[in-house]
Enzyme design. Structure first.
Site, PDB file in Angstrom:
ATOM      1  N   GLY A  91       0.785  -1.230   0.000  1.00  0.00           N
ATOM      2  CA  GLY A  91       0.000   0.000   0.000  1.00  0.00           C
ATOM      3  C   GLY A  91       0.814   1.275   0.000  1.00  0.00           C
ATOM      4  O   GLY A  91       0.252   2.364   0.052  1.00  0.00           O
TER       5      GLY A  91
ATOM      6  N   PRO B  94       4.314  -5.564  -1.062  1.00  0.00           N
ATOM      7  CA  PRO B  94       4.114  -4.432  -1.967  1.00  0.00           C
ATOM      8  C   PRO B  94       3.687  -4.880  -3.356  1.00  0.00           C
ATOM      9  O   PRO B  94       4.122  -5.921  -3.848  1.00  0.00           O
ATOM     10  CB  PRO B  94       5.507  -3.794  -2.025  1.00  0.00           C
ATOM     11  CG  PRO B  94       6.450  -4.931  -1.762  1.00  0.00           C
ATOM     12  CD  PRO B  94       5.731  -5.854  -0.809  1.00  0.00           C
ATOM     13  N   GLY B  95       2.841  -4.090  -3.982  1.00  0.00           N
ATOM     14  CA  GLY B  95       2.492  -4.289  -5.386  1.00  0.00           C
ATOM     15  C   GLY B  95       2.981  -3.084  -6.167  1.00  0.00           C
ATOM     16  O   GLY B  95       4.029  -3.102  -6.804  1.00  0.00           O
ATOM     17  N   ARG B  96       2.185  -2.007  -6.044  1.00  0.00           N
ATOM     18  CA  ARG B  96       2.476  -0.783  -6.798  1.00  0.00           C
ATOM     19  C   ARG B  96       3.934  -0.336  -6.705  1.00  0.00           C
ATOM     20  O   ARG B  96       4.543   0.024  -7.703  1.00  0.00           O
ATOM     21  CB  ARG B  96       1.590   0.352  -6.257  1.00  0.00           C
ATOM     22  CG  ARG B  96       1.934   1.741  -6.768  1.00  0.00           C
ATOM     23  CD  ARG B  96       1.178   2.816  -6.003  1.00  0.00           C
ATOM     24  NE  ARG B  96      -0.178   2.409  -5.770  1.00  0.00           N
ATOM     25  CZ  ARG B  96      -1.142   2.461  -6.671  1.00  0.00           C
ATOM     26  NH1 ARG B  96      -0.889   2.972  -7.842  1.00  0.00           N
ATOM     27  NH2 ARG B  96      -2.347   2.030  -6.384  1.00  0.00           N
TER      28      ARG B  96
ATOM     29  N   ARG C 185      -7.259   3.486 -14.079  1.00  0.00           N
ATOM     30  CA  ARG C 185      -7.098   4.127 -12.773  1.00  0.00           C
ATOM     31  C   ARG C 185      -7.645   5.555 -12.678  1.00  0.00           C
ATOM     32  O   ARG C 185      -8.246   5.914 -11.660  1.00  0.00           O
ATOM     33  CB  ARG C 185      -5.631   4.094 -12.330  1.00  0.00           C
ATOM     34  CG  ARG C 185      -5.063   2.687 -12.243  1.00  0.00           C
ATOM     35  CD  ARG C 185      -3.698   2.658 -11.589  1.00  0.00           C
ATOM     36  NE  ARG C 185      -3.771   3.012 -10.196  1.00  0.00           N
ATOM     37  CZ  ARG C 185      -3.327   4.148  -9.679  1.00  0.00           C
ATOM     38  NH1 ARG C 185      -2.757   5.057 -10.455  1.00  0.00           N
ATOM     39  NH2 ARG C 185      -3.443   4.389  -8.398  1.00  0.00           N
TER      40      ARG C 185
ATOM     41  N   CYS D 211     -16.750   5.545 -25.953  1.00  0.00           N
ATOM     42  CA  CYS D 211     -17.976   6.355 -25.915  1.00  0.00           C
ATOM     43  C   CYS D 211     -18.459   6.415 -24.473  1.00  0.00           C
ATOM     44  O   CYS D 211     -19.523   5.891 -24.128  1.00  0.00           O
ATOM     45  CB  CYS D 211     -19.028   5.752 -26.827  1.00  0.00           C
ATOM     46  SG  CYS D 211     -18.472   5.686 -28.518  1.00  0.00           S
ATOM     47  N   GLU D 212     -17.656   7.000 -23.623  1.00  0.00           N
ATOM     48  CA  GLU D 212     -17.934   7.130 -22.189  1.00  0.00           C
ATOM     49  C   GLU D 212     -17.398   8.491 -21.770  1.00  0.00           C
ATOM     50  O   GLU D 212     -16.213   8.789 -22.014  1.00  0.00           O
ATOM     51  CB  GLU D 212     -17.172   6.063 -21.380  1.00  0.00           C
ATOM     52  CG  GLU D 212     -17.502   4.630 -21.710  1.00  0.00           C
ATOM     53  CD  GLU D 212     -18.633   4.077 -20.866  1.00  0.00           C
ATOM     54  OE1 GLU D 212     -19.048   4.756 -19.902  1.00  0.00           O
ATOM     55  OE2 GLU D 212     -19.090   2.970 -21.186  1.00  0.00           O
TER      56      GLU D 212
ATOM     57  N   TYR E 105      -1.248  -1.739 -11.959  1.00  0.00           N
ATOM     58  CA  TYR E 105      -2.697  -1.625 -12.180  1.00  0.00           C
ATOM     59  C   TYR E 105      -2.998  -0.893 -13.492  1.00  0.00           C
ATOM     60  O   TYR E 105      -4.004  -0.192 -13.595  1.00  0.00           O
ATOM     61  CB  TYR E 105      -3.368  -0.944 -10.986  1.00  0.00           C
ATOM     62  CG  TYR E 105      -3.004  -1.584  -9.660  1.00  0.00           C
ATOM     63  CD1 TYR E 105      -3.543  -2.831  -9.314  1.00  0.00           C
ATOM     64  CD2 TYR E 105      -2.106  -0.993  -8.778  1.00  0.00           C
ATOM     65  CE1 TYR E 105      -3.194  -3.438  -8.116  1.00  0.00           C
ATOM     66  CE2 TYR E 105      -1.749  -1.601  -7.582  1.00  0.00           C
ATOM     67  CZ  TYR E 105      -2.307  -2.827  -7.265  1.00  0.00           C
ATOM     68  OH  TYR E 105      -1.964  -3.448  -6.083  1.00  0.00           O
TER      69      TYR E 105
HETATM   70  C1  LIG Z   1      -3.747  -7.927   0.621  1.00  0.00           C
HETATM   71  C2  LIG Z   1      -2.993  -7.019  -0.283  1.00  0.00           C
HETATM   72  N1  LIG Z   1      -1.668  -6.944  -0.164  1.00  0.00           N
HETATM   73  C3  LIG Z   1      -0.939  -6.136  -0.954  1.00  0.00           C
HETATM   74  C4  LIG Z   1      -1.533  -5.336  -1.909  1.00  0.00           C
HETATM   75  C5  LIG Z   1      -0.675  -4.418  -2.734  1.00  0.00           C
HETATM   76  O1  LIG Z   1      -1.009  -3.094  -2.581  1.00  0.00           O
HETATM   77  P1  LIG Z   1      -0.114  -1.981  -3.288  1.00  0.00           P
HETATM   78  O2  LIG Z   1      -0.068  -2.323  -4.725  1.00  0.00           O
HETATM   79  O3  LIG Z   1      -0.807  -0.705  -3.032  1.00  0.00           O
HETATM   80  O4  LIG Z   1       1.235  -2.058  -2.646  1.00  0.00           O
HETATM   81  C6  LIG Z   1      -2.918  -5.374  -2.053  1.00  0.00           C
HETATM   82  C7  LIG Z   1      -3.569  -4.502  -3.045  1.00  0.00           C
HETATM   83  O5  LIG Z   1      -4.715  -4.231  -3.065  1.00  0.00           O
HETATM   84  C8  LIG Z   1      -3.670  -6.243  -1.233  1.00  0.00           C
HETATM   85  O6  LIG Z   1      -5.002  -6.309  -1.334  1.00  0.00           O
END
Ligand SMILES: Cc1ncc(COP(=O)(O)O)c(C=O)c1O
Length: 399
Positions: free
Chosen positions: A228, A257-259, A294, A329-330, A358
């Protein structure tokens, strides 16, 4: 007109790929096109590993599940957090299993329990009713909902009192007992309060809620502090707070982490189709909500630059402010507002930055649009890591 889409407050950051290389990729693979800089991916992993030290890192692959991205992260020692049967299949496909795998989700299917069990994954338990559904003898974490309002878009907040995720702190001790009684091994606790969190105090508050549980749980082996983190987050500061909470339990720290790992590495390339004026000045481009969801979904702001055009000089008065609109068309199909651009011409190449997370992952074939190709820049050449869909791909499953 939403002021929140204005890029004025953001520092542009496209993925440090030379303009000539971006033009080359757009020419070879067409637009809209996702491009990724391998060096930026590696740098993000290194920053996370440096900040969090011995913590185990699980990449939330929902951010960008491209197999080439997964292989690169896995090779760097990163495991995966998966939230669907398809994501588990991707993890298995690139060779991840056992300790490298977390299976998460608020409504797991039988297929997820079975695949996670077969691969020896750790499950993140989201509700008491999961105890009898888990494969026998599962290793589990319990997801805690800390009931916090956090600094992000409502749709990105996952640890609020009204959110569907996790269990309340009061439910944790009896759930740990129930999981043990059912023959599972609770390793510890998990918290993830949302995505693109702006204020680091939110993490401090969330980790603090977990630490308050220590007298009721006893020592635990693992504390998973989720992900997050915003792109400008103070990682060492978050790491300090997360480790402090982990130490309260005598636990090892895990993060998800993802983002943060992929966003800056990715850029969406799009070409100008034309311009028009209604109540606003629109720069029409060949990418839209189908390629980058997004802005429409979360009011997200992405930096936009004209590739290879002279740096924008607003003071010289040669620059207008344009709303970047896509082909759908939105009415909501607007990728950015008030973008300073020097007189856009049909065919100009624009780079939409911080799109590696994302972006492609949320692209869709709505309007029978072909989801874009993806290409990886290694510093000297491109590798096509996903070919563009064809209309035939899109309808291939239909009668
Ligand atoms: C359980 C969980 N962990 C990690 C993440 C990764 O979040 P981010 O991409 O914001 O770091 C998410 C994203 O929604 C999530 O639901």
């Amino acid at each position: 007109m939403s002021a929140s889409l204005s890029p004025a407050a953001r520092t542009p950051s496209v993925a440090r790929i030379p303009a000539a290389a971006l033009h080359d990729a757009a020419g070879r693979f067409g637009t809209p096109l996702y491009v990724y800089n391998a060096a930026e991916l590696d740098a993000a992993v290194a920053r996370v590993q440096a900040a969090f030290g011995d913590a185990r890192v699980y990449y939330a692959m929902k951010a960008n599940p491209n197999l080439s991205v997964l292989r690169r992260l896995f090779a760097a020692g990163v495991g995966f957090e998966c939230v669907s049967p398809g994501e588990i299949a991707r993890a298995e496909h690139v060779g991840a299993a056992g300790d490298a795998l977390l299976v998460n989700g608020p409504a797991k299917s039988d297929a997820e329990y079975a695949a996670g069990g077969r691969l020896g994954a750790t499950f993140i338990v989201d509700r008491a009713g999961e105890a009898p559904l888990l494969p026998p003898g599962s290793r589990v974490l319990v997801r805690v909902n800390p009931a916090l309002a956090v600094s992000t878009h409502d749709h990105l907040a996952t640890g609020a009192a009204n959110s569907k995720f996790g269990v309340t702190p009061e439910q944790v001790p009896p759930l740990l007992d129930a999981l043990r009684a059912a023959g599972h091994t609770p390793l510890g606790l998990h918290v993830h309060i949302g995505s693109a969190i702006r204020d680091a105090h939110d993490f401090t508050a969330a980790f603090g809620r977990l630490a308050e549980l220590r007298p009721h749980t006893g020592p635990l082996a693992v504390l998973d502090a989720g992900g997050g983190w915003g792109l400008d987050a103070d990682l060492p500061g978050i790491a300090r707070e997360a480790w402090a909470a982990a130490h309260a339990f005598g636990a090892q720290l895990w993060v998800e982490p993802g983002r943060y790992l992929v966003a800056r590495a990715g850029t969406l390339l799009t070409r100008v189709v034309g311009t028009k004026r209604t109540g606003r000045d629109f720069c029409l481009v060949d990418a839209g909500m189908t390629e980058l969801m997004r802005p429409m979904l979360y009011g997200a702001v992405h930096p936009v630059t004209a590739v290879g055009k002279a740096a924008v000089d607003e003071a010289a008065g040669e620059v207008g402010l344009w709303d970047l609109a896509g082909p759908a068309c939105e009415s909501g199909d607007v990728l950015a507002r008030d973008v300073p651009l020097p007189a856009p011409q049909r065919g100009d190449l624009l780079a939409i930055g911080e799109a590696g997370a994302y972006g492609a992952a949320m692209s869709s074939s709505y309007l029978t649009r072909s989801r874009p190709a993806e290409a990886l820049w290694d510093g000297s050449d491109w590798t096509l890591i996903r070919r563009r869909e064809t209309p035939q791909d899109v309808w291939a499953m239909e009668l």
